[in-house]
Design a protein around this motif. Structure first.
Motif, PDB file in Angstrom:
ATOM      1  N   ALA A  32       0.830  -1.209   0.000  1.00  0.00           N
ATOM      2  CA  ALA A  32       0.000   0.000   0.000  1.00  0.00           C
ATOM      3  C   ALA A  32       0.863   1.257   0.000  1.00  0.00           C
ATOM      4  CB  ALA A  32      -0.936   0.000   1.208  1.00  0.00           C
ATOM      5  N   LEU A  33       1.931   1.252   0.786  1.00  0.00           N
ATOM      6  CA  LEU A  33       2.825   2.411   0.809  1.00  0.00           C
ATOM      7  C   LEU A  33       3.515   2.602  -0.535  1.00  0.00           C
ATOM      8  CD1 LEU A  33       4.431   2.006   4.344  1.00  0.00           C
ATOM      9  CD2 LEU A  33       2.900   3.833   3.599  1.00  0.00           C
ATOM     10  N   TRP A  39       8.460   3.871  -5.012  1.00  0.00           N
ATOM     11  CA  TRP A  39       9.698   3.533  -4.312  1.00  0.00           C
ATOM     12  C   TRP A  39      10.518   4.776  -4.003  1.00  0.00           C
ATOM     13  CZ3 TRP A  39       9.528  -0.658  -1.825  1.00  0.00           C
ATOM     14  CH2 TRP A  39       8.966  -1.823  -2.352  1.00  0.00           C
ATOM     15  N   ASP A  40      10.559   5.739  -4.931  1.00  0.00           N
ATOM     16  CA  ASP A  40      11.340   6.956  -4.694  1.00  0.00           C
ATOM     17  C   ASP A  40      10.781   7.743  -3.508  1.00  0.00           C
ATOM     18  OD1 ASP A  40      13.082   6.395  -6.764  1.00  0.00           O
ATOM     19  OD2 ASP A  40      11.923   7.559  -8.237  1.00  0.00           O
ATOM     20  N   GLY A  41       9.481   7.913  -3.490  1.00  0.00           N
ATOM     21  CA  GLY A  41       8.851   8.643  -2.392  1.00  0.00           C
ATOM     22  C   GLY A  41       8.982   7.915  -1.065  1.00  0.00           C
ATOM     23  N   LEU A  42       8.879   6.609  -1.111  1.00  0.00           N
ATOM     24  CA  LEU A  42       9.025   5.802   0.098  1.00  0.00           C
ATOM     25  C   LEU A  42      10.451   5.915   0.628  1.00  0.00           C
ATOM     26  CD1 LEU A  42       7.359   4.011   1.925  1.00  0.00           C
ATOM     27  CD2 LEU A  42       7.822   2.100   0.407  1.00  0.00           C
ATOM     28  N   LEU A  64      12.619  -5.693   6.917  1.00  0.00           N
ATOM     29  CA  LEU A  64      11.717  -5.191   7.951  1.00  0.00           C
ATOM     30  C   LEU A  64      11.381  -6.243   9.003  1.00  0.00           C
ATOM     31  CD1 LEU A  64       9.362  -3.107   5.658  1.00  0.00           C
ATOM     32  CD2 LEU A  64      11.090  -2.225   7.238  1.00  0.00           C
ATOM     33  N   ARG A  65      11.336  -7.493   8.615  1.00  0.00           N
ATOM     34  CA  ARG A  65      11.050  -8.554   9.590  1.00  0.00           C
ATOM     35  C   ARG A  65      12.200  -8.737  10.579  1.00  0.00           C
ATOM     36  NH1 ARG A  65       8.408 -11.966   4.912  1.00  0.00           N
ATOM     37  NH2 ARG A  65       6.233 -11.356   5.239  1.00  0.00           N
ATOM     38  N   LYS A  66      13.415  -8.379  10.165  1.00  0.00           N
ATOM     39  CA  LYS A  66      14.582  -8.532  11.039  1.00  0.00           C
ATOM     40  C   LYS A  66      14.933  -7.253  11.793  1.00  0.00           C
ATOM     41  CE  LYS A  66      17.084 -10.343   7.581  1.00  0.00           C
ATOM     42  NZ  LYS A  66      18.328 -10.764   6.912  1.00  0.00           N
ATOM     43  N   TRP A  69      13.066  -1.464  14.501  1.00  0.00           N
ATOM     44  CA  TRP A  69      12.955  -0.010  14.423  1.00  0.00           C
ATOM     45  C   TRP A  69      12.474   0.427  13.046  1.00  0.00           C
ATOM     46  CZ3 TRP A  69      15.679   2.427  10.681  1.00  0.00           C
ATOM     47  CH2 TRP A  69      16.834   1.818  10.181  1.00  0.00           C
ATOM     48  N   ALA A  70      12.917  -0.263  11.994  1.00  0.00           N
ATOM     49  CA  ALA A  70      12.488   0.093  10.640  1.00  0.00           C
ATOM     50  C   ALA A  70      11.024  -0.280  10.435  1.00  0.00           C
ATOM     51  CB  ALA A  70      13.370  -0.600   9.612  1.00  0.00           C
ATOM     52  N   ARG A  71      10.623  -1.414  10.986  1.00  0.00           N
ATOM     53  CA  ARG A  71       9.223  -1.819  10.874  1.00  0.00           C
ATOM     54  C   ARG A  71       8.313  -0.804  11.559  1.00  0.00           C
ATOM     55  NH1 ARG A  71       6.630  -7.689  11.337  1.00  0.00           N
ATOM     56  NH2 ARG A  71       4.459  -7.061  11.273  1.00  0.00           N
ATOM     57  N   GLU A  72       8.730  -0.292  12.718  1.00  0.00           N
ATOM     58  CA  GLU A  72       7.939   0.728  13.413  1.00  0.00           C
ATOM     59  C   GLU A  72       7.786   1.977  12.549  1.00  0.00           C
ATOM     60  OE1 GLU A  72       9.446   1.529  17.317  1.00  0.00           O
ATOM     61  OE2 GLU A  72       9.476  -0.598  17.824  1.00  0.00           O
ATOM     62  N   LYS A  73       8.856   2.376  11.872  1.00  0.00           N
ATOM     63  CA  LYS A  73       8.778   3.552  10.993  1.00  0.00           C
ATOM     64  C   LYS A  73       7.803   3.313   9.841  1.00  0.00           C
ATOM     65  CE  LYS A  73      13.292   5.541  11.849  1.00  0.00           C
ATOM     66  NZ  LYS A  73      13.224   6.985  11.809  1.00  0.00           N
ATOM     67  N   VAL A  74       7.829   2.112   9.272  1.00  0.00           N
ATOM     68  CA  VAL A  74       6.932   1.776   8.164  1.00  0.00           C
ATOM     69  C   VAL A  74       5.483   1.776   8.653  1.00  0.00           C
ATOM     70  CG1 VAL A  74       6.245  -0.118   6.633  1.00  0.00           C
ATOM     71  CG2 VAL A  74       8.632   0.559   6.783  1.00  0.00           C
ATOM     72  N   GLU A  75       5.234   1.194   9.817  1.00  0.00           N
ATOM     73  CA  GLU A  75       3.872   1.177  10.362  1.00  0.00           C
ATOM     74  C   GLU A  75       3.397   2.589  10.674  1.00  0.00           C
ATOM     75  OE1 GLU A  75       4.281  -1.561  13.614  1.00  0.00           O
ATOM     76  OE2 GLU A  75       3.963  -3.310  12.317  1.00  0.00           O
ATOM     77  N   SER A  76       4.277   3.434  11.197  1.00  0.00           N
ATOM     78  CA  SER A  76       3.909   4.827  11.473  1.00  0.00           C
ATOM     79  C   SER A  76       3.577   5.581  10.192  1.00  0.00           C
ATOM     80  CB  SER A  76       5.042   5.548  12.197  1.00  0.00           C
ATOM     81  OG  SER A  76       5.156   5.103  13.501  1.00  0.00           O
TER      82      SER A  76
END
Length: 90
Positions: A32-33, A39-42, A64-66, A69-76
């Motif tokens: 969805a993101l 990809w550039d905007g993400l 992201l599964r490993k 902190w990155a997963r939290e940023k993606v969820e936010s």
């Protein structure tokens, strides 16, 4: 002392109807993101290698599964995107 099925049953899971992430897979969030930002905007929103260098959903999911902190940023960012979409509908 014998146990009854009522005492052995685990407590019911709390309702998560107000949690927009409940029931969503990480793949659905990344997809969805990517559809919304590209990809550039993400990569601009969250400057991590998996979004900037040869990006793909699979490589992003592996990272992201490993990396909590990155997963939290993606969820936010996903929650921010949902808020912005709701505001735009008004």
């Amino acid at each position: 002392m014998t146990s009854t099925p009522e005492t052995d049953a685990p407590p019911p899971a709390p309702q998560q109807r107000h949690n927009p992430l409940h029931g969503l897979t990480l793949e659905a969030i990344v997809t969805a993101l990517q559809a919304h930002y590209g990809w550039d905007g993400l990569g601009e929103q969250i400057p991590i290698r998996c979004f900037n260098v040869d990006p793909s959903v699979n490589s992003s999911l592996r990272f992201l599964r490993k990396t909590p902190w990155a997963r939290e940023k993606v969820e936010s960012l996903y929650l921010f995107m949902l808020r912005e979409q709701r505001r735009a509908q008004r």
